[in-house]
Design a protein around this motif. Structure first.
Motif, PDB file in Angstrom:
ATOM      1  N   TYR A   1     -13.183 -28.772 -19.434  1.00  0.00           N
ATOM      2  CA  TYR A   1     -13.606 -28.012 -20.666  1.00  0.00           C
ATOM      3  C   TYR A   1     -12.965 -28.929 -22.354  1.00  0.00           C
ATOM      4  O   TYR A   1     -12.342 -30.033 -21.803  1.00  0.00           O
ATOM      5  CB  TYR A   1     -12.314 -26.876 -20.735  1.00  0.00           C
ATOM      6  N   PRO A   2     -13.889 -28.240 -23.005  1.00  0.00           N
ATOM      7  CA  PRO A   2     -13.187 -29.313 -24.601  1.00  0.00           C
ATOM      8  C   PRO A   2     -12.335 -29.717 -24.825  1.00  0.00           C
ATOM      9  O   PRO A   2     -11.604 -30.183 -24.636  1.00  0.00           O
ATOM     10  CB  PRO A   2     -14.529 -28.467 -24.909  1.00  0.00           C
ATOM     11  N   ASP A   3     -11.048 -28.281 -24.596  1.00  0.00           N
ATOM     12  CA  ASP A   3      -9.717 -29.097 -24.789  1.00  0.00           C
ATOM     13  C   ASP A   3      -9.211 -29.723 -23.867  1.00  0.00           C
ATOM     14  O   ASP A   3      -8.346 -30.658 -23.907  1.00  0.00           O
ATOM     15  CB  ASP A   3      -9.246 -27.479 -24.161  1.00  0.00           C
ATOM     16  N   HIS A   4      -9.775 -29.911 -23.112  1.00  0.00           N
ATOM     17  CA  HIS A   4      -9.384 -30.501 -21.720  1.00  0.00           C
ATOM     18  C   HIS A   4      -9.655 -32.406 -22.409  1.00  0.00           C
ATOM     19  O   HIS A   4      -9.381 -33.701 -21.725  1.00  0.00           O
ATOM     20  CB  HIS A   4     -10.323 -31.001 -20.233  1.00  0.00           C
ATOM     21  N   ILE A   5     -11.232 -31.954 -22.111  1.00  0.00           N
ATOM     22  CA  ILE A   5     -11.757 -33.931 -23.031  1.00  0.00           C
ATOM     23  C   ILE A   5     -10.903 -34.244 -24.034  1.00  0.00           C
ATOM     24  O   ILE A   5     -10.779 -35.460 -23.942  1.00  0.00           O
ATOM     25  CB  ILE A   5     -13.030 -33.095 -22.735  1.00  0.00           C
ATOM     26  N   ALA A   6     -10.319 -33.409 -25.195  1.00  0.00           N
ATOM     27  CA  ALA A   6      -9.708 -34.115 -25.860  1.00  0.00           C
ATOM     28  C   ALA A   6      -8.423 -34.513 -25.671  1.00  0.00           C
ATOM     29  O   ALA A   6      -8.009 -35.835 -25.715  1.00  0.00           O
ATOM     30  CB  ALA A   6      -9.056 -33.020 -27.229  1.00  0.00           C
TER      31      ALA A   6
ATOM     32  N   LEU B   1     -23.851 -25.954 -27.511  1.00  0.00           N
ATOM     33  CA  LEU B   1     -23.545 -27.395 -27.520  1.00  0.00           C
ATOM     34  C   LEU B   1     -22.660 -27.875 -28.294  1.00  0.00           C
ATOM     35  O   LEU B   1     -22.310 -28.695 -27.769  1.00  0.00           O
ATOM     36  CB  LEU B   1     -25.215 -28.218 -27.571  1.00  0.00           C
ATOM     37  N   GLU B   2     -22.764 -26.970 -29.404  1.00  0.00           N
ATOM     38  CA  GLU B   2     -21.809 -26.991 -30.241  1.00  0.00           C
ATOM     39  C   GLU B   2     -20.073 -27.706 -29.871  1.00  0.00           C
ATOM     40  O   GLU B   2     -19.415 -28.243 -30.306  1.00  0.00           O
ATOM     41  CB  GLU B   2     -21.551 -26.812 -32.114  1.00  0.00           C
ATOM     42  N   GLU B   3     -19.693 -26.943 -29.009  1.00  0.00           N
ATOM     43  CA  GLU B   3     -18.594 -26.797 -28.427  1.00  0.00           C
ATOM     44  C   GLU B   3     -17.787 -27.712 -27.654  1.00  0.00           C
ATOM     45  O   GLU B   3     -17.286 -28.383 -27.505  1.00  0.00           O
ATOM     46  CB  GLU B   3     -18.366 -25.230 -27.502  1.00  0.00           C
ATOM     47  N   CYS B   4     -19.314 -28.669 -27.266  1.00  0.00           N
ATOM     48  CA  CYS B   4     -19.186 -29.648 -26.824  1.00  0.00           C
ATOM     49  C   CYS B   4     -18.865 -31.105 -28.274  1.00  0.00           C
ATOM     50  O   CYS B   4     -18.669 -32.207 -27.203  1.00  0.00           O
ATOM     51  CB  CYS B   4     -19.906 -30.221 -26.109  1.00  0.00           C
ATOM     52  N   ARG B   5     -18.777 -31.055 -29.080  1.00  0.00           N
ATOM     53  CA  ARG B   5     -18.450 -32.208 -29.806  1.00  0.00           C
ATOM     54  C   ARG B   5     -17.474 -32.422 -30.318  1.00  0.00           C
ATOM     55  O   ARG B   5     -16.363 -31.277 -31.130  1.00  0.00           O
ATOM     56  CB  ARG B   5     -19.838 -31.441 -31.561  1.00  0.00           C
TER      57      ARG B   5
ATOM     58  N   SER C   1     -16.583 -17.200 -26.613  1.00  0.00           N
ATOM     59  CA  SER C   1     -17.500 -17.881 -25.678  1.00  0.00           C
ATOM     60  C   SER C   1     -16.670 -19.459 -25.329  1.00  0.00           C
ATOM     61  O   SER C   1     -15.790 -20.257 -25.288  1.00  0.00           O
ATOM     62  CB  SER C   1     -18.222 -18.847 -26.590  1.00  0.00           C
ATOM     63  N   GLN C   2     -16.681 -18.949 -23.917  1.00  0.00           N
ATOM     64  CA  GLN C   2     -16.448 -19.520 -23.057  1.00  0.00           C
ATOM     65  C   GLN C   2     -16.437 -20.367 -21.377  1.00  0.00           C
ATOM     66  O   GLN C   2     -18.227 -19.905 -21.420  1.00  0.00           O
ATOM     67  CB  GLN C   2     -15.041 -19.277 -22.530  1.00  0.00           C
ATOM     68  N   GLY C   3     -16.084 -21.406 -21.094  1.00  0.00           N
ATOM     69  CA  GLY C   3     -17.413 -21.325 -19.823  1.00  0.00           C
ATOM     70  C   GLY C   3     -17.435 -23.049 -19.679  1.00  0.00           C
ATOM     71  O   GLY C   3     -16.861 -23.438 -20.486  1.00  0.00           O
ATOM     72  N   PRO C   4     -17.498 -23.715 -18.401  1.00  0.00           N
ATOM     73  CA  PRO C   4     -17.326 -25.104 -18.106  1.00  0.00           C
ATOM     74  C   PRO C   4     -18.706 -25.717 -18.808  1.00  0.00           C
ATOM     75  O   PRO C   4     -19.478 -25.796 -19.271  1.00  0.00           O
ATOM     76  CB  PRO C   4     -17.148 -25.070 -17.000  1.00  0.00           C
TER      77      PRO C   4
ATOM     78  N   ASN D   1      -6.487 -32.602 -29.344  1.00  0.00           N
ATOM     79  CA  ASN D   1      -5.383 -32.480 -28.554  1.00  0.00           C
ATOM     80  C   ASN D   1      -4.467 -32.350 -28.714  1.00  0.00           C
ATOM     81  O   ASN D   1      -3.544 -33.107 -30.038  1.00  0.00           O
ATOM     82  CB  ASN D   1      -4.649 -34.758 -28.791  1.00  0.00           C
ATOM     83  N   GLY D   2      -4.305 -31.708 -27.853  1.00  0.00           N
ATOM     84  CA  GLY D   2      -2.765 -30.732 -28.204  1.00  0.00           C
ATOM     85  C   GLY D   2      -3.530 -28.962 -28.166  1.00  0.00           C
ATOM     86  O   GLY D   2      -2.332 -28.243 -28.515  1.00  0.00           O
ATOM     87  N   SER D   3      -4.839 -28.592 -28.401  1.00  0.00           N
ATOM     88  CA  SER D   3      -4.930 -27.882 -28.321  1.00  0.00           C
ATOM     89  C   SER D   3      -5.101 -26.304 -27.155  1.00  0.00           C
ATOM     90  O   SER D   3      -4.826 -25.222 -27.175  1.00  0.00           O
ATOM     91  CB  SER D   3      -6.901 -27.264 -28.978  1.00  0.00           C
ATOM     92  N   THR D   4      -5.085 -27.486 -26.077  1.00  0.00           N
ATOM     93  CA  THR D   4      -4.263 -26.430 -24.542  1.00  0.00           C
ATOM     94  C   THR D   4      -3.328 -25.997 -24.494  1.00  0.00           C
ATOM     95  O   THR D   4      -2.884 -24.789 -24.833  1.00  0.00           O
ATOM     96  CB  THR D   4      -4.868 -27.113 -23.920  1.00  0.00           C
ATOM     97  N   SER D   5      -2.628 -26.524 -25.722  1.00  0.00           N
ATOM     98  CA  SER D   5      -0.532 -26.347 -25.721  1.00  0.00           C
ATOM     99  C   SER D   5      -1.160 -24.799 -26.859  1.00  0.00           C
ATOM    100  O   SER D   5      -0.218 -24.118 -26.171  1.00  0.00           O
ATOM    101  CB  SER D   5      -0.237 -27.535 -25.840  1.00  0.00           C
TER     102      SER D   5
END
Length: 537
Positions: A111-116, A159-163, A349-352, A442-446
């Motif tokens: 997920y983008p949160d994790h990528i951050a 695609l924008e979610e991956c930016r 919107s969500q998804g891997p 960085n921290g958006s998951t939290s």
């Protein structure tokens, strides 16, 4: 003196090496930035690892395996090794551990949160902008051995979610949203009529309260004739809070990572949720269990879960976790999540997505990129989306005749064409312009976890008989901010922040390495002392 102290010095060096290994921050390993090669060296063999997630769904596993087999037929010099997980959190923890040891996978569903968080290490994740645009190997490139999508054929919102930080660090793989699965029979038995298009929060609460009020002195609910009834059950309370705030135009966070969650609107929502919990009208997955189980047993009226979970929802669901004898027949209606303003719906919107990890060999990275693109071909996208209520991430796949045929056959059977599953997919396809995502940093998951925790703790407090008022909410804000370290997030969710404490697996690995060094140096010390003893003799 110099020679006499050498063994002790060796032992001390070993201990210091172990201490350094144990104290080192993970994510500190630096690599050179990736540069797109001029050409792909097909004369070499490559081995890449692919970490993916499925829900113990054998069909999904078979699709991954078939995709790998078909890809390897096109690129016989690239071997893809699949590693499956049943939880995204486990993937995240293992990636963090492997960043610290320089052994990340090549391709990973995440997920983008994790990528951050992954990006807090230098050049750990490959930015894809250059790969996107490469004439030979980019999206729709001339030298690809397959018919992949162009950048314009990827749904822009997905695609924008991956930016992140001005660069693309992933490709979307599948997308879903949340749906409200409704026991239509019970709603009508209570004297209500479901709206044609959109549920409002007022309607859901009104029906839920009416159902809860049917509990008799014997503990049996008149609404379903059972002793168990949770009228409104929500799976993901973080999504619940985030969507409520978005619908009301209230703060959650800024793109730069400023925390806005703890506001007056949030407080009002929590007090309202507390009131409905007190009457027995509302509960959550973490407290009570899977919404699908209660819905299928006739013990829930409104069950909110992902559209990807549609195959578990309803009387005829192909996947169920309860005994068939417990299933109660009813008509299932599928709606978007409840709205405050039905004329301007907002749904998450969500998804891997799929990211690529950097390696010392640019050719290995390019091989990983070729496989990543292959996951967006029509054959993979359509076959995977048909397993659950996902939708393909490309307009190319969505418009393909075989996918349109699949959608048109809703209700034809209760397996591949299960009506509820296809209705859930259509729900997202019809509302692409009404979806949104939250800022990634960085921290958006939290922060996301904290949003759900507010609802969970409020609901638990009511069930324990605690008084939920302004004082309770103020303390809840303080405790939640401390629990998820949101003060440090707000102070600077920068791209170079420390990744935090090592996961237990990394600690164990580093401890083992330190122990090995101590043993080796101890053995050398023993050998040195023994030689000296023999020399004296």
């Amino acid at each position: 003196m110099k020679h006499r102290n050498r063994p002790a010095a060796l032992l001390l060096a070993g201990c210091l090496a172990g201490a350094l290994l144990l104290s080192g921050c993970h994510g500190s390993r630096e690599q050179a930035a990736f540069t797109v090669p001029d050409s792909f060296d097909a004369s070499r063999d490559y081995e890449i690892t692919f970490w993916a997630k499925n829900d113990t769904n054998k069909t999904q596993t078979d699709i991954y395996k078939q995709a790998i087999e078909d890809f390897q037929a096109l690129y016989p010099n690239i071997t893809v090794t699949l590693r499956l997980y049943t939880d995204y959190g486990d993937i995240y923890n293992d990636v963090i551990t492997n960043i610290s040891t320089g052994t990340t996978p090549n391709v990973c569903i995440t997920y983008p949160d994790h990528i951050a968080t992954y990006l807090t290490g230098d050049n750990v994740v490959v930015p894809l902008d250059g790969l996107f645009a490469d004439e030979k190997y980019g999206l729709g490139g001339s030298d690809l051995a397959f018919d992949g999508p162009t950048q314009d054929e990827i749904v822009p919102q997905f695609l924008e979610e991956c930016r992140l930080n001005g660069h693309y660090y992933a490709l979307p793989y599948m997308r879903s949203t949340e749906a409200c699965y409704v026991n239509k029979d019970m709603v009508e038995a209570l004297g209500f009529t479901l709206p044609e298009d959109t549920l409002t929060w007022d309607f859901v609460w009104q029906v839920s309260e009416a159902a809860a009020a049917t509990k008799g002195d014997d503990g049996v609910y008149g609404a379903n004739g059972q002793k168990v009834l949770i009228p409104f059950l929500y799976k993901s309370t973080d999504n619940m809070m985030i969507q409520m705030l978005k619908q009301l135009g209230a703060g959650y966070s800024t793109p730069s990572g400023e925390i806005q969650l703890f506001n007056d609107t949030t407080q009002g929502l929590l007090l309202d949720i507390a009131g409905h919990t007190a009457t027995g009208a509302f509960s959550t997955f973490k407290i009570s269990g899977y919404p699908a189980n209660f819905l299928n047993a006739g013990q829930c009226i409104f069950a909110v879960d992902s559209t990807a979970g549609a195959t578990w929802m309803g009387t005829d669901a192909p996947l169920v976790d309860i005994d068939p004898s417990e299933i109660v027949p009813f008509e299932t209606a599928v709606y978007p999540v409840p709205q405050f303003d039905p004329d301007h719906p907002q749904m998450i919107s969500q998804g891997p997505s799929v990211c690529i990890f950097n390696k010392d060999d640019p050719q290995e990275v390019l091989a990983s990129w070729l496989f990543t693109q292959y996951l967006l071909t029509n054959s993979v996208q359509i076959s995977y989306s048909e397993t659950e209520g996902y939708v393909p991430v490309t307009t190319k796949a969505q418009a393909a005749p075989e996918y349109q045929d699949y959608l048109s056959r809703a209700g034809e059977d209760n397996d591949s064409h299960y009506a509820v599953k296809i209705e859930a997919a259509r729900l997202l396809l019809d509302n692409l312009d009404n979806t949104f995502t939250t800022a990634v940093f960085n921290g958006s998951t939290s922060l996301r976890n904290a949003a759900g925790q507010l609802i969970e703790d409020t609901t638990k407090a009511v069930r324990r008989g605690q008084q939920v008022d302004d004082t309770f909410i103020d303390q809840l804000y303080t405790d939640t901010a401390a629990l998820y370290h949101l003060d440090s997030v707000a102070a600077g969710g920068s791209a170079k922040a420390d990744l935090g404490p090592l996961p237990p697996t990394a600690v164990a690995l580093l401890a083992a390495l330190a122990g090995a060094w101590v043993c080796i140096l101890g053995y050398l010390l023993f050998r040195t002392l023994r030689r000296r003893k023999n020399a004296r003799q």
